[in-house]
Enzyme design. Structure first.
Site, PDB file in Angstrom:
ATOM      1  N   SER A  10      20.251  63.494  -5.044  1.00  0.00           N
ATOM      2  CA  SER A  10      19.653  64.269  -6.135  1.00  0.00           C
ATOM      3  C   SER A  10      20.575  65.429  -6.484  1.00  0.00           C
ATOM      4  CB  SER A  10      18.283  64.815  -5.724  1.00  0.00           C
ATOM      5  OG  SER A  10      17.371  63.765  -5.515  1.00  0.00           O
ATOM      6  N   ASN A  12      20.432  68.492  -7.150  1.00  0.00           N
ATOM      7  CA  ASN A  12      19.720  69.769  -7.128  1.00  0.00           C
ATOM      8  C   ASN A  12      20.385  70.778  -6.205  1.00  0.00           C
ATOM      9  OD1 ASN A  12      19.062  68.654  -4.660  1.00  0.00           O
ATOM     10  ND2 ASN A  12      16.901  68.348  -5.135  1.00  0.00           N
ATOM     11  N   SER A 257      19.758  71.071   5.130  1.00  0.00           N
ATOM     12  CA  SER A 257      19.034  71.087   3.865  1.00  0.00           C
ATOM     13  C   SER A 257      19.750  71.972   2.872  1.00  0.00           C
ATOM     14  CB  SER A 257      17.602  71.600   4.087  1.00  0.00           C
ATOM     15  OG  SER A 257      16.950  71.856   2.865  1.00  0.00           O
ATOM     16  N   LYS A 258      19.724  71.556   1.609  1.00  0.00           N
ATOM     17  CA  LYS A 258      20.275  72.399   0.548  1.00  0.00           C
ATOM     18  C   LYS A 258      19.518  73.712   0.459  1.00  0.00           C
ATOM     19  CE  LYS A 258      21.346  68.280  -2.208  1.00  0.00           C
ATOM     20  NZ  LYS A 258      20.936  67.471  -3.381  1.00  0.00           N
ATOM     21  N   SER A 259      18.193  73.645   0.653  1.00  0.00           N
ATOM     22  CA  SER A 259      17.357  74.826   0.476  1.00  0.00           C
ATOM     23  C   SER A 259      17.598  75.877   1.545  1.00  0.00           C
ATOM     24  CB  SER A 259      15.876  74.424   0.473  1.00  0.00           C
ATOM     25  OG  SER A 259      15.515  73.825   1.701  1.00  0.00           O
TER      26      SER A 259
END
Length: 285
Positions: A10, A12, A257-259
């Site tokens: 994704s 994002n 995680s990207k977050s």
């Protein structure tokens, strides 16, 4: 027929080492089997997906030495496919609108847990849908829909399983048939106001339309395969073979995680890392 693999990130945020592991495993499996490797851009979340992140995906994968078939499938260009699949489920009477907001659902769960009884949760730890929308009569649903009340569309999982009438399983590489329990996820969301599809719906439709025969992805999606098998059966779609690989974790044992700001491949490259360094970091040297 040649095996078909796919890597489906994704856009994002930047790719990190966890993405590199999945991409390289798919690439290696495709080469070893004389198969094909597809790239899919899973960009149904218009609020978070950005063109600049998509461009970075191509740059990172090329830097790692990966090639893929063209054209690349971008989910945002194929919403009609997902609407058609949703329409088929609706025609079976297996989809209903749910009108509670996320905040209202949290409040319902908190109130019920305050009584001293824990509320059931899905394999990811999220509470199962606690609302009563599935029991609304047709007139009340129509009134809410005519009034423009915000809602999501949920799968009536109990009715869906009753329609199939037999146990489900998926084929996991090196392990054989794994029993699938879609009921553990409750009535999953299939579409929202801001998106005509969910991840679950889009991934099974895409895999079928692209002829994907082997799905190699992270262990974090292992349990979700039960939902995918249910949708495949309802829609008459073929079931790929699955392999859920280990995850890359940080020093605290948490999945990258990207977050949470996991080091991106671009940052590693800017710091002087080579593709060989990346392979060594993820245990593929």
């Amino acid at each position: 027929m040649r095996p078909v693999f796919r890597f489906a990130p994704s856009p994002n945020g930047p790719l990190h080492l966890g993405h590199a592991l999945s991409a390289l495993l798919n690439h290696t499996a495709a080469r070893a089997s004389g198969g094909r490797l597809l790239l899919r851009i899973e960009d149904i979340d218009s609020a978070r997906c950005r063109p600049e992140f998509e461009a970075m995906i191509y740059q990172d994968l090329a830097w790692l030495g990966l090639g893929w078939e063209e054209p690349v499938r971008r989910q945002s260009e194929h919403f009609a496919d997902y609407r058609a699949a949703l329409g088929r489920l609706q025609s079976m009477g297996l989809v209903y609108p749910a009108f509670e907001s996320r905040a209202e659902i949290r409040a319902l769960v908190a109130a019920r847990e305050a009584s001293g009884q824990p509320w059931p949760r899905d394999p990811d730890g999220a509470p199962l849908y606690p609302g009563s929308a599935g029991r609304l009569d047709a007139a009340e649903r129509a009134r809410k829909l005519d009034a423009g009340t915000p809602h999501v569309l949920r799968l009536d999982t109990r009715a869906a399983l009753a329609r199939i009438g037999r146990p489900l399983a998926w084929l996991e590489e090196d392990y054989g048939d794994i029993p699938a329990d879609p009921s553990a996820w409750g009535d999953v969301v299939l579409a929202r106001k801001d998106s005509p599809t969910s991840y679950h719906m889009a991934v099974v439709v895409d895999d079928a339309l692209q002829g994907v025969s082997h799905v190699v992805r992270g262990r974090d999606l292992y349990a979700a395969t039960a939902v995918h098998r249910l949708l495949q059966e309802l829609l008459g779609l073929p079931a790929p073979r699955y392999r859920h690989h280990r995850l890359i974790v940080d020093a605290a044992g948490h999945k990258l995680s990207k977050s949470t700001g996991a080091a991106s491949l671009q940052a590693l490259r800017a710091g002087g890392a080579t593709p060989a360094d990346v392979r060594r970091l993820i245990g593929l040297d």
